[in-house]
Design an enzyme around this catalytic site. Structure first.
Site, mmCIF file in Angstrom:
data_model
loop_
_atom_site.group_PDB
_atom_site.id
_atom_site.type_symbol
_atom_site.label_atom_id
_atom_site.label_comp_id
_atom_site.label_asym_id
_atom_site.label_seq_id
_atom_site.Cartn_x
_atom_site.Cartn_y
_atom_site.Cartn_z
ATOM 1 N N GLU A 186 32.439 43.617 33.111
ATOM 2 C CA GLU A 186 32.722 42.637 34.164
ATOM 3 C C GLU A 186 31.717 41.492 34.175
ATOM 4 O OE1 GLU A 186 32.664 44.376 38.093
ATOM 5 O OE2 GLU A 186 33.613 42.615 38.980
ATOM 6 N N GLU A 228 38.891 44.783 45.548
ATOM 7 C CA GLU A 228 37.450 44.977 45.740
ATOM 8 C C GLU A 228 37.011 43.874 46.687
ATOM 9 O OE1 GLU A 228 33.920 46.021 42.781
ATOM 10 O OE2 GLU A 228 34.164 43.872 43.060
HETATM 11 C C1 LER Z 1 29.688 43.382 41.799
HETATM 12 O O1 LER Z 1 29.563 42.115 42.330
HETATM 13 C C2 LER Z 1 31.077 43.652 41.414
HETATM 14 O O2 LER Z 1 31.928 42.810 41.428
HETATM 15 C C3 LER Z 1 31.394 45.032 41.012
HETATM 16 O O3 LER Z 1 32.733 45.139 40.651
HETATM 17 C C4 LER Z 1 30.531 45.444 39.842
HETATM 18 O O4 LER Z 1 29.627 46.405 40.103
HETATM 19 MN MN MN Z 2 34.025 43.231 40.913
#
Ligand code: LER
Ligand code: MN
Length: 274
Positions: free
Chosen positions: A154, A248
């Protein structure tokens, strides 16, 4: 077809972070299912937080699957990093991620490397950090292949890392590797900060994108910020993206409402429901 997922954090040290549900995995599964999600993404403190069998039973009971597992607890709980100046810390970081790959792999889900990528420091310059990161991804990518899952990497925004901030930098990194088993996680929050054009970046990463973090500009649930999802959805359609779109986001104003809001936005933008 692209599927919906929602995050659950079981890591007290990550409190304040962008996870929709917190602490209570059975309750999160129940709520996620009621709202119509296909999957959950688990941010666990480690590979033994719950046994893969117990997790499978819980998922089956609620008609869910596991979309992915985060590895950031290696950083927030233990201070591990794949680019530490200390070889022993890098090794422990890799071993932690190997165990998380096995944990996720037991339920057919990939592990995510986000904050474990670390950053450069007074002790580690950029070329060294890049080399450490590439070495770790080679090892972990092939380890994940043996567990029959991809590995997700990521790119993060500039306030979280100075290594890989964009899809373009992520693609370059993956192209430099010999393993073909590492894919990119495109997080719309980070992309809103770093990309010139989010939809264009998604198109340019076409062959590499393996997971999406679905969230708005301010890290609240989709629809509560100012992202224009139309071009993003069109780009994902154009590249034939068929993975998870995983919420998320901050639990704002609370977990239940953030989850409900995300599902409403998901149905609207990806399924054309009004
Ligand atoms: C952190 O900012 C994030 O986006 C998570 O998905 C990665 O640990
Ligand atoms: Mn993330």
């Amino acid at each position: 077809m692209l599927r919906s997922a929602v995050t659950v954090s079981l890591v007290p040290e990550a409190r304040g972070g962008p996870f929709v549900y917190w602490d209570d995995l059975p309750a999160a599964c129940q709520s996620a299912r009621q709202l119509g999600y296909d999957a959950i993404e688990v941010f666990a403190p480690g590979p033994t937080a719950i046994s893969p069998d117990a997790l499978r039973s819980l998922l089956t009971e609620h008609g869910l699957v596991l979309a992915a597992v985060g590895t950031g607890a290696g950083w927030v709980k233990h201070g591990y990093s794949l680019t530490s100046s200390d070889r022993a810390v890098r090794r422990r970081g890799c071993d932690f991620i190997r165990a998380m790959i096995e944990f996720g792999g037991a339920n057919s889900a990939p592990a995510i490397i986000g904050s474990m990528q670390g950053r450069t420091s007074a002790e580690v310059d950029h070329p060294s950090a890049r080399q450490y990161l590439a070495e770790a991804l080679e090892e972990l990518g092939e380890f994940a292949l043996a567990a029959r899952v991809p590995l997700l990497f990521e790119p993060l925004n500039r306030y979280e890392t100075n290594l890989i901030n964009s899809i373009e930098a992520g693609v370059k990194l993956l192209q430099s590797l010999s393993t073909r088993n590492v894919k990119l996680l495109a997080d719309l929050f980070h992309m809103n900060i770093e990309e010139v054009d989010i939809a264009a970046a998604l198109r340019s990463g076409a062959d590499f994108i393996g997971h999406i973090h679905f969230v708005d500009s301010n890290r609240r649930a989709a629809g509560l910020g100012h992202l224009d999802f139309g071009p993003i959805v069109a780009a994902l359609g154009e590249i034939g993206y068929a993975g998870f779109v995983s919420a998320e986001a901050l639990p704002y104003p609370d977990s239940e409402q953030a989850s409900r809001q995300t599902m409403q936005a998901f149905l609207q933008v990806f399924r054309g429901q009004t």
